[in-house]
Write a protein that holds these residues in place. Structure first.
Motif, PDB file in Angstrom:
ATOM      1  N   GLY A 120      50.134  -5.166  62.078  1.00 40.48           N
ATOM      2  CA  GLY A 120      48.975  -4.758  62.880  1.00 40.48           C
ATOM      3  C   GLY A 120      49.371  -4.160  64.214  1.00 40.48           C
ATOM      4  O   GLY A 120      48.783  -3.158  64.652  1.00 40.48           O
ATOM      5  N   VAL A 154      48.323  -0.390  65.236  1.00 37.28           N
ATOM      6  CA  VAL A 154      47.505  -0.145  66.427  1.00 37.28           C
ATOM      7  C   VAL A 154      48.182   0.868  67.336  1.00 37.28           C
ATOM      8  O   VAL A 154      47.540   1.786  67.863  1.00 37.28           O
ATOM      9  CB  VAL A 154      47.219  -1.469  67.177  1.00 37.28           C
ATOM     10  N   GLU A 190      47.741   4.377  65.887  1.00 37.10           N
ATOM     11  CA  GLU A 190      46.422   4.962  66.144  1.00 37.10           C
ATOM     12  C   GLU A 190      46.238   5.287  67.625  1.00 37.10           C
ATOM     13  O   GLU A 190      45.605   6.280  67.980  1.00 37.10           O
ATOM     14  CB  GLU A 190      45.332   3.991  65.676  1.00 37.10           C
ATOM     15  N   SER A 191      46.808   4.446  68.478  1.00 35.32           N
ATOM     16  CA  SER A 191      46.677   4.658  69.910  1.00 35.32           C
ATOM     17  C   SER A 191      47.335   5.974  70.330  1.00 35.32           C
ATOM     18  O   SER A 191      46.749   6.771  71.076  1.00 35.32           O
ATOM     19  CB  SER A 191      47.304   3.482  70.669  1.00 35.32           C
ATOM     20  N   GLY A 222      46.110   0.540  72.891  1.00 37.31           N
ATOM     21  CA  GLY A 222      46.639  -0.494  72.010  1.00 37.31           C
ATOM     22  C   GLY A 222      46.820  -1.813  72.734  1.00 37.31           C
ATOM     23  O   GLY A 222      46.454  -2.875  72.221  1.00 37.31           O
ATOM     24  N   ALA A 273      43.618  -3.651  73.212  1.00 38.88           N
ATOM     25  CA  ALA A 273      43.230  -4.381  72.006  1.00 38.88           C
ATOM     26  C   ALA A 273      43.978  -5.707  71.900  1.00 38.88           C
ATOM     27  O   ALA A 273      43.388  -6.740  71.540  1.00 38.88           O
ATOM     28  CB  ALA A 273      43.487  -3.522  70.772  1.00 38.88           C
ATOM     29  N   TYR A 318      42.607  -9.671  71.851  1.00 41.04           N
ATOM     30  CA  TYR A 318      42.995 -10.615  70.802  1.00 41.04           C
ATOM     31  C   TYR A 318      43.550 -11.903  71.406  1.00 41.04           C
ATOM     32  O   TYR A 318      43.235 -13.008  70.933  1.00 41.04           O
ATOM     33  CB  TYR A 318      44.045  -9.979  69.885  1.00 41.04           C
TER      34      TYR A 318
END
Length: 461
Positions: A402, A406, A409-410, A420, A423, A427
């Motif tokens: 993960g 992330v 995608e970031s 990222g 995020a 969490y």
């Protein structure tokens, strides 16, 4: 045919193994168990290094070396390798009782030659189609599976009073393989530049052969180690399995994910050259690995949930500084804060892993207090707890997947790692809240669970 299906005899099989018997342990058991432990640590260390190959080889994958890859392609590569390692941890947990600890260590060590030889080839052939490259590189995930089989094997050898030390040594010795392979990469970049990438996996070939030989000569199989799929199924039906998985994803998932991503972050966020990045990347995994046993000792002293809660809050603060450093384009602050976060992941690895057997010891005591048969209850909860250690280890490794997805995608969306890290900060806040609400705020729980939580904290001190 597995030994379970056939016969479990021969000079490498031990049929009379009773580590809880002090006389047996002090006269016979301890030297045999320690011999198997050191061989297991060496094998697991090499496994972690192989698993981490591509996080290091990514530093060699520059345009000058023929790799015209975007940052998100490299992050996807290391994500797939991490995913394979995480998934393999589940069957690897069952492999030891099915084949025998010695036998499976030999088999799993031989298997490490496949991704190592493929890495030697692939890093020299950047023209390989991307999907083929990723599919072949993903075989390095077999090194990640070694953790679960190694931990399961050592768990059978030691008595309860010494398992914490043995499992801590085994886990730490494996984890530091992430830093070792990065040091190897640093040395090779310094001497041979980015053209020497193939020398990183080539360096490990003799050590893999040595691990096979050491396992062959030094290790044993235990006839008392039996497959226990029912315990794994029981573990997955328990709510504590899922909650502790969430917490371990936050700690170990962050450790392995950041370990894989550190060099890529330095290259793509701050524009460092491969040698400059390699000079820094080993620090985080090395410190995080060495600090893990201290997290366990802190949990012994202050309580597992309390240490875990404070650790997640500190990770929130540290991640906040990381985000600030990225937005300020401050490399020195980024490296300092990121290494602090690495240290915290190591402490959290130790404290969360210590919580798991404590939770089940508490549940067993509650059941006994309510009239359940003592021996059967203790045995069942011990089996479930042992299975949960392996399964949660697999779930934690999925966190590393993960992390890198992330980051992929970031960078693909914004060209920066800052979103990222935002995020991850959220969490860690969720993990802190979960730790507080479930494992510390006992008045809000039911009577039975309250007693379990209280007993858990007492057991973990």
């Amino acid at each position: 045919m597995t030994p379970e299906a056939g016969t479990r005899t021969g000079k490498h099989w031990i049929s009379d193994w009773d580590p809880e018997n002090d006389r047996f342990w002090n006269t016979t058991g301890r030297p045999i168990a320690k011999r198997n432990l050191w061989a297991s640590i060496f094998s697991e260390h090499i496994g972690f290094s192989v698993w981490s190959f591509w996080s290091v080889l990514a530093l060699f994958m520059t345009p000058a070396a023929g790799f015209d890859w975007a940052p998100e392609q490299k992050f996807l590569l290391v994500s797939i390798v991490s995913l394979v390692g995480a998934v393999l941890r589940i069957p690897y947990t069952l492999a030891v009782p099915m084949f025998g600890g010695r036998n499976w260590t030999i088999i799993s060590s031989i298997t490490l030659l496949v991704p190592t030889l493929l890495a030697i080839y692939l890093i020299q052939h950047p023209e390989t189609p991307y999907w083929v490259f990723v599919a072949l590189a993903a075989t390095a995930g077999v090194g990640g599976g070694n953790f679960s089989s190694s931990m399961a094997n050592i768990n059978f050898f030691f008595p309860e009073k010494e398992k914490g030390w043995a499992l801590g040594m085994n886990a730490g010795g494996g984890n530091i393989g992430v830093a070792t392979v990065q040091l190897v990469g640093l040395a090779i970049i310094a001497v041979f530049t980015v053209e020497g990438g193939a020398l990183v996996p080539l360096f490990y070939v003799p050590f893999i052969l040595l691990a096979i030989w050491v396992a062959f000569r030094s290790m044993n199989n235990l006839t008392s180690a039996k497959p226990d799929i029912s315990a794994q199924l029981a573990a997955t039906k328990d709510r504590h399995f899922w909650m502790m998985s969430v917490l371990y994803i936050g700690t170990f998932g962050s450790f392995i994910g950041f370990g894989f991503a550190f060099g890529l972050l330095l290259q793509n966020q701050f524009g460092l050259q491969p040698l400059q990045a390699a000079m820094v990347t080993f620090l985080g995994p090395a410190i995080g690995s060495l600090i893990r046993p201290i997290g366990g000792k802190m949990a012994d002293r202050f309580g597992g949930a309390r240490v875990t809660l404070l650790n997640f809050l500190a990770m929130v603060a540290g991640t906040g500084v990381v985000i600030f450093s990225i937005n300020a384009d401050n490399l020195a602050l980024f490296v300092s804060a990121f290494i602090v976060v690495f240290v915290l992941t190591g402490i959290g690895n130790g404290s969360t892993y210590k919580m798991i057997p404590s939770i089940y010891a508490a549940k067993a005591q509650n059941a006994i207090a309510e009239g359940a048969p003592r021996e059967e209850t203790l045995a069942f909860n011990k089996r479930v707890s042992s299975s949960m250690l392996g399964l949660i280890g697999a779930m934690g490794a999925l966190g590393g997947v993960g992390i890198n997805l992330v980051f992929r995608e970031s960078f693909a969306s914004t060209g920066s790692a800052a979103p990222g890290f935002i995020a991850f900060l959220v969490y860690y806040l969720v993990c802190a809240a979960l730790t507080y609400l479930v494992y510390m705020r006992t008045p809000a729980l039911t009577a039975t669970t309250t007693q379990a939580a209280t007993t858990t904290e007492t057991a973990a001190r």
